[in-house]
Each structure stands twice: as C-alpha cells, then as structure tokens.
Design an enzyme around this catalytic site. Structure first.
Site, PDB file in Angstrom:
ATOM      1  N   ASP A   8     185.883  33.747  23.164  1.00  0.00           N
ATOM      2  CA  ASP A   8     184.804  34.734  23.228  1.00  0.00           C
ATOM      3  C   ASP A   8     184.823  35.598  21.968  1.00  0.00           C
ATOM      4  O   ASP A   8     185.520  36.605  21.891  1.00  0.00           O
ATOM      5  CB  ASP A   8     184.972  35.596  24.481  1.00  0.00           C
ATOM      6  N   ASP A  14     189.154  31.732  30.836  1.00  0.00           N
ATOM      7  CA  ASP A  14     187.942  32.558  30.804  1.00  0.00           C
ATOM      8  C   ASP A  14     188.132  33.674  29.769  1.00  0.00           C
ATOM      9  O   ASP A  14     189.146  34.379  29.783  1.00  0.00           O
ATOM     10  CB  ASP A  14     187.744  33.155  32.209  1.00  0.00           C
TER      11      ASP A  14
HETATM   12  P1  13P Z   1     180.591  38.512  37.454  1.00  0.00           P
HETATM   13  O1  13P Z   1     181.201  39.812  37.087  1.00  0.00           O
HETATM   14  O2  13P Z   1     179.121  38.617  37.591  1.00  0.00           O
HETATM   15  O3  13P Z   1     181.223  37.872  38.636  1.00  0.00           O
HETATM   16  O4  13P Z   1     180.852  37.509  36.204  1.00  0.00           O
HETATM   17  C1  13P Z   1     182.064  36.814  36.105  1.00  0.00           C
HETATM   18  C2  13P Z   1     182.234  36.171  34.772  1.00  0.00           C
HETATM   19  O5  13P Z   1     181.338  36.086  33.963  1.00  0.00           O
HETATM   20  C3  13P Z   1     183.558  35.627  34.462  1.00  0.00           C
HETATM   21  O6  13P Z   1     183.624  35.150  33.163  1.00  0.00           O
HETATM   22  O1  G3H Z   2     184.273  38.127  33.023  1.00  0.00           O
HETATM   23  C1  G3H Z   2     185.350  38.611  33.323  1.00  0.00           C
HETATM   24  C2  G3H Z   2     185.991  38.187  34.582  1.00  0.00           C
HETATM   25  O2  G3H Z   2     185.385  38.827  35.682  1.00  0.00           O
HETATM   26  C3  G3H Z   2     187.462  38.406  34.505  1.00  0.00           C
HETATM   27  O3  G3H Z   2     187.766  39.756  34.631  1.00  0.00           O
HETATM   28  O4  G3H Z   2     189.333  40.241  32.774  1.00  0.00           O
HETATM   29  O5  G3H Z   2     189.257  41.657  34.856  1.00  0.00           O
HETATM   30  O6  G3H Z   2     190.210  39.349  34.926  1.00  0.00           O
HETATM   31  P1  G3H Z   2     189.241  40.299  34.265  1.00  0.00           P
HETATM   32 ZN    ZN Z   3     182.372  36.301  31.821  1.00  0.00          ZN
END
Ligand code: 13P
Ligand code: G3H
Ligand code: ZN
Length: 321
Positions: free
Chosen positions: A104, A82
């Site tokens: 990203d 992510d």
């Molecule tokens: P939320 O903060 O709305 O849970 O979004 C999570 C997200 O986009 C992780 O990439």
């Molecule tokens: O979009 C971001 C996610 O909520 C991950 O958050 O970078 O604090 O782990 P983090």
């Molecule tokens: Zn996100």
C-alpha cells in the site's frame, strides 16, 4: 486441503463473475467463524492479515491457526497480507508462504508508489506470489468535491483511469485497489452517499481498452455497517455514534458486476463480534466463562459472513468450480 493460490482464486472469480470475500483475521474465533461460514456456503475464501493483526496475535500463532483451518476445511483458501507498508514486510510474508501481498503506497506520490510496488512485484513473482497495489486515497465520498468538482483530476484523491493503466503497465502488479469514495471503518459517509460507480466503470474500461483484459480490481472499505448490528451494540451498552455509515449492499453488488474481484471486509466482523459479546455481558452479567461469551459472538460473525458470501458477493457455491 492445502492452501490454494490467490492467483487461482482470482482466475476462477473473474470467469464466474463473482467477488472473493477477503476477510480480516485477528484471532481464533474470527478465523473459525469465517472459515465455517464459507465452508457451509461452499465459498472460496481469502483470509487476510494486517500488520496490526501480526503484532496483536504474533505471526507464528496466526500462521499456525490458519494452517489448522486450511487443513481441516475442504474449501479453497488463500492467505494475503493486507496493507503491507514496506517492501521488507511484504518480503517477510512471501517468505512465510503467503500466496499474495498488498503493498500500500497509496499515500505516496505516483512515482514512489510505482517504484515500491514494482520492487515487491519483482520479488513476489520470483517467489510464486502475486501482488495487490493501490492507487488513489481512501478518504470517503465526502471528499469527492475535493477533486475539482468531483472531476477526473490526475493526482486527485480518487483513482484516475489513465493513471491506473500507467500504474499497472509500469509495475506489472496483479490486481489494483481503487479509491472511488470508499474508506475504512464504521463512519464512511455523511448522509446518504454512495460509491462513485461511474469512476469504477471508467477505470475498468480504461484497463480493458489498454489491452489488460478483464483486469481484477479490489474494493477496500467494503463493510456495510449494518444498522441492526449497530443498534444491537448500543442497546447493550455500546456508544457508537448516530452517524455510522457503510457501503450500501446494492453498491457492492454493482461494484462486483463492474469488476471488483476482491472485496475487503473487516469492520462488519468487528461489529458482529462486539454485538455478540455485549449481548451476553448485558443479559448474563454473572457469566465469566470465555467460551460462554466468545461462542455466541463467534456465531454472530459466522451468520454475517454467510450472508455476505451468499447475498452480496455471490461467491457461495463456487468453491468447487
Ligand atoms: P472495512 O473497514 O470497510 O471493513 O474495510 C476493510 C478493509 O479494507 C481491509 O483492508
Ligand atoms: O483496512 C484495514 C483493516 O481493517 C485492518 O485494520 O490495521 O486495524 O488491523 P488493522
Ligand atoms: Zn483496506
């Protein structure tokens, strides 16, 4: 069951017209809650790991925890990076066996974003992984006016339909995260605002008209920040602001039907875990066995995930399609 490829999950979700829940994992309890919920609901699942999660838990611990979850469960599970912020991090995760990564570059100018995205796509496709890119900025609906009256300005904050087409063509990216008024965290909107679902429809249509077929879009910032969970946190000593606000579930429902094939949820998991912990600490201040407070908190997260996959994403029941 072995790991399932993100590509296969997307293919089936597009056909079945449901959204894949992409839930963030940071520790064992969150992982167990997510996987058990999806297993009980027979929902295919994307587990996603951020750079911060890797730093917090150690990449090897996370990998081994996920391996355990995947081997013990019988539902299809894919593992995704992510918000990868560099080519090097994406490469590392692909080399570790992630089935997909997000690069990203949304904060970069279009050409720079496309350049780094293409570099990741080229590497990923040679190594059996798929890539999610992002175009537009996740700034929340309150910034809609920043775009020439909320209009379709190129280079604006929201994803522009024509630029989405150009980006996908130029990079060969497999899915695209869009900015349509969504944002991360527990304070998304001021008052009663919504996602710009017309913009989402326009992006989807532009991709279809450009010959990209039923192209998969991704919705970040999809937590609904349930009022009852926020109230529970505050009832047991929390101090979350009055102005917490998430995406209404009805908006997610429309986004799913409009073609958001992957829906990212992290904040709601954090809130549920926090509510569960605070309740035990407030009601049983003498408790100090971690299993006695982490257990109920894990159960609360599980309940939330079951609700999401069943009632919001409609992925429940699709594990064995
Ligand atoms: P939320 O903060 O709305 O849970 O979004 C999570 C997200 O986009 C992780 O990439
Ligand atoms: O979009 C971001 C996610 O909520 C991950 O958050 O970078 O604090 O782990 P983090
Ligand atoms: Zn996100």
């Amino acid at each position: 069951m072995p790991l399932t490829h993100t590509r296969d999950l997307f293919g089936k979700a597009l056909k079945g017209k449901y959204a894949l829940g992409a839930f963030n994992v940071n520790n064992m309890e969150l992982l167990q809650a997510i996987v058990e919920a999806c297993e009980e609901e027979k929902a295919p699942l994307i587990l996603q790991i951020s750079k911060g999660a890797r730093q917090y838990a150690n990449p090897v611990y996370l990998k081994k925890l996920i391996e355990a979850a995947v081997s013990l469960s019988n539902i299809p599970i894919a593992v995704h990076l992510d918000h990868g912020d560099t080519f090097e991090l994406c490469k590392q995760c692909i080399d570790e066996g992630f089935t997909s990564v997000m690069i990203d570059g949304s904060h970069l100018p279009f050409d720079k974003n496309a350049e780094v995205c293409k570099k990741v796509v080229d590497y990923a496709h040679k190594h059996n992984a798929v890539v999610e890119g992002e175009l537009g900025q996740l700034v929340g609906a309150q910034h809609d006016d920043g775009e020439e009256g909320g209009g379709y300005s190129k280079g604006g904050l929201y994803t522009h339909p024509d630029e989405a087409v150009q980006f996908v063509k130029q990079t060969g990216v497999d899915s695209l995260a869009v900015a349509i008024g969504n944002s991360h965290g527990a304070y998304k909107f001021k008052g009663t605002q919504h996602l710009n679902l017309d913009r989402l429809k326009a992006i989807k249509k532009a991709l279809l008209d450009a010959g990209m077929g039923d192209y998969p879009l991704v919705l970040h910032g999809a937590s609904s920040v349930p009022k009852e969970i926020v109230q529970e946190i505050n009832k047991y000593g929390g101090k979350l602001g009055e102005d917490t606000a998430g995406v209404p579930e009805a908006d997610i429902e429309i986004a799913r039907r409009t073609g958001c094939t992957k829906v990212n949820i992290d904040t709601d998991l954090r809130l549920a875990l926090t509510a569960g912990l605070r309740k035990v600490f407030a009601e049983s201040p003498k408790e100090f066995d971690p299993r006695k407070y982490l257990g109920p908190a894990r159960a609360k997260v599980k309940e939330l995930v079951r609700h999401k996959v069943k009632n919001v994403l409609c992925s429940a029941g699709h594990a064995f399609d």
